[in-house]
Design a protein around this motif. Structure first.
Motif, mmCIF file in Angstrom:
data_model
loop_
_atom_site.group_PDB
_atom_site.id
_atom_site.type_symbol
_atom_site.label_atom_id
_atom_site.label_comp_id
_atom_site.label_asym_id
_atom_site.label_seq_id
_atom_site.Cartn_x
_atom_site.Cartn_y
_atom_site.Cartn_z
ATOM 1 N N UNK A 112 -1.775 5.455 -67.332
ATOM 2 C CA UNK A 112 -0.743 6.379 -67.816
ATOM 3 C C UNK A 112 -0.857 6.597 -69.316
ATOM 4 N N UNK A 113 -1.672 5.781 -69.982
ATOM 5 C CA UNK A 113 -1.883 5.906 -71.426
ATOM 6 C C UNK A 113 -3.248 6.502 -71.751
ATOM 7 N N UNK A 114 -4.158 6.462 -70.792
ATOM 8 C CA UNK A 114 -5.497 7.027 -70.975
ATOM 9 C C UNK A 114 -6.010 7.444 -69.606
ATOM 10 N N UNK A 115 -6.654 8.617 -69.535
ATOM 11 C CA UNK A 115 -7.196 9.051 -68.253
ATOM 12 C C UNK A 115 -8.438 8.243 -67.876
ATOM 13 N N UNK A 116 -9.036 7.584 -68.860
ATOM 14 C CA UNK A 116 -10.245 6.799 -68.606
ATOM 15 C C UNK A 116 -10.211 5.499 -69.421
ATOM 16 N N UNK A 117 -9.274 4.594 -69.121
ATOM 17 C CA UNK A 117 -9.193 3.349 -69.898
ATOM 18 C C UNK A 117 -10.424 2.464 -69.724
ATOM 19 N N UNK A 130 -6.708 0.196 -60.652
ATOM 20 C CA UNK A 130 -7.240 1.287 -59.838
ATOM 21 C C UNK A 130 -7.461 0.839 -58.397
ATOM 22 N N UNK A 131 -7.971 -0.377 -58.201
ATOM 23 C CA UNK A 131 -8.182 -0.866 -56.837
ATOM 24 C C UNK A 131 -6.857 -0.965 -56.086
ATOM 25 N N UNK A 179 -18.947 -9.553 -71.613
ATOM 26 C CA UNK A 179 -18.979 -8.156 -71.161
ATOM 27 C C UNK A 179 -19.922 -7.986 -69.976
ATOM 28 N N UNK A 180 -21.117 -8.575 -70.044
ATOM 29 C CA UNK A 180 -22.125 -8.402 -68.992
ATOM 30 C C UNK A 180 -21.676 -9.023 -67.673
ATOM 31 N N UNK A 181 -21.085 -10.200 -67.727
ATOM 32 C CA UNK A 181 -20.609 -10.855 -66.500
ATOM 33 C C UNK A 181 -19.500 -10.022 -65.866
ATOM 34 N N UNK A 182 -18.580 -9.516 -66.676
ATOM 35 C CA UNK A 182 -17.481 -8.713 -66.152
ATOM 36 C C UNK A 182 -17.990 -7.432 -65.494
ATOM 37 N N UNK A 183 -18.882 -6.715 -66.182
ATOM 38 C CA UNK A 183 -19.347 -5.430 -65.668
ATOM 39 C C UNK A 183 -20.264 -5.603 -64.459
ATOM 40 N N UNK A 201 -11.748 -7.276 -71.117
ATOM 41 C CA UNK A 201 -10.454 -7.653 -70.539
ATOM 42 C C UNK A 201 -9.681 -6.395 -70.153
ATOM 43 N N UNK A 202 -9.673 -5.412 -71.050
ATOM 44 C CA UNK A 202 -9.004 -4.139 -70.754
ATOM 45 C C UNK A 202 -9.649 -3.466 -69.551
ATOM 46 N N UNK A 203 -10.976 -3.485 -69.479
ATOM 47 C CA UNK A 203 -11.662 -2.893 -68.335
ATOM 48 C C UNK A 203 -11.304 -3.613 -67.037
ATOM 49 N N UNK A 204 -11.225 -4.927 -67.108
ATOM 50 C CA UNK A 204 -10.883 -5.709 -65.918
ATOM 51 C C UNK A 204 -9.498 -5.324 -65.399
ATOM 52 N N UNK A 205 -8.540 -5.212 -66.308
ATOM 53 C CA UNK A 205 -7.178 -4.840 -65.908
ATOM 54 C C UNK A 205 -7.154 -3.422 -65.346
ATOM 55 N N UNK A 206 -7.844 -2.497 -66.021
ATOM 56 C CA UNK A 206 -7.871 -1.110 -65.556
ATOM 57 C C UNK A 206 -8.487 -1.006 -64.166
#
Length: 293
Positions: free
Chosen positions: A213-218, A194-195, A102-106, A185-190
């Protein structure tokens, strides 16, 4: 100022901050409680970062603290508690892996997207301005101290796993690991979606494709899910203590639902005429199929 020069300055602030925190843990007064030692070191680093923010004239200097501090504390607790009997190394290792992924991704996401010290999070200036002559107090408390304390609450289950004896590994540890790895992983895809959208969007167009389209803030949903995964690890190790191990997850959920999301949505409504339609159809946080128009 270039991004490279900005990162060098912020990096120096963090080197001093975590150097001071490490010095406290190594040679500072011993409280006889690992969680309290960690909290004091956390506050020491926060104060240094705050001083750095004021020196650089940009409170976004604090932004990466959210993802840099947790691995620092969990590694400290992991190493400091190795001589305690009954610690489940399997659960501890799984939790460490989840936190590090999580830390490396964020942190990587921040490094990629932050343009430099000429940019500051849009929420910070109004907080200082609305406080008037107490702007510096609002800067320290609202932008630096409160997030630090919320993150520490979120790490309480990690402390329970790393520094206290617990139950043997079980099915809940599997769930916690899946959720904890799945969240970044979900955050990375979201974020990638967005980019890609930002490159081709029309002026005023709202994002409502892919996960959005499934969540305004995935991305926020992934963040909340990560902190709940830590709570699940804590409960797996000490089921009878569930009532205080969920405090961090509750605090995180409340912060995103009560502060972060409303501020982002207010801004989107001001800048994107079609965003109200998105609000009417797309779930706020937890993903599910959108309503029909």
């Amino acid at each position: 100022m270039s991004k490279t020069a900005s990162l060098a300055r912020v990096g120096l602030v963090y080197l001093i901050a975590f150097g001071a925190a490490t010095a406290y843990l190594l040679v500072g007064p011993d409280t006889d409680h690992l969680w309290l030692d960690g909290l004091v070191a956390d506050l020491v680093a926060t104060v240094v970062v705050f001083v750095g923010s004021r020196t650089l004239g940009n409170s976004s200097c604090y932004d990466p603290y959210w993802s840099v501090l947790p691995p620092f504390l969990v590694v400290f607790w992991f190493l400091a508690a190795r001589d305690l009997a009954g610690i489940d190394d399997g659960r501890s290792v799984l939790l460490l892996v989840v936190v590090l992924v999580w830390a490396v991704r964020l942190t990587g996401n921040w490094l990629h997207d932050w343009p430099g010290l000429h940019h500051e999070d849009f929420r910070y200036a109004p907080l200082r301005e609305n406080a008037g002559r107490f702007g510096i107090v609002a800067d320290f408390v609202a932008i630096h101290l409160v997030p630090t304390l919320i993150v520490f609450l979120g790490l309480v289950p990690a402390y329970a796993v790393l520094a206290r004896p617990g139950e043997p590994l079980g099915w809940l540890d599997v769930v916690a690991t899946v959720v904890g790895i799945g969240a970044p992983v979900l955050q990375y895809v979201a974020d990638a979606q967005m980019r890609a959208f930002i490159k081709v969007r029309q002026p005023g167009q709202a994002m409502e494709q892919g996960l959005w389209s499934w969540s305004r803030h995935p991305n926020y949903f992934g963040e909340v899910a990560f902190w709940w995964s830590l709570a699940l690890f804590g409960i797996a190790g000490a089921p009878e203590d569930w009532w205080w191990l969920v405090v961090g997850g509750v605090a995180m959920t409340a912060m995103f639902q009560g502060a972060s999301i409303p501020m982002m949505e207010k801004r989107s409504l001001e800048r994107r005429p079609t965003y109200q339609d998105v609000i009417d159809r797309v779930p706020r946080l937890v993903p599910r199929p959108p309503r029909r128009s």
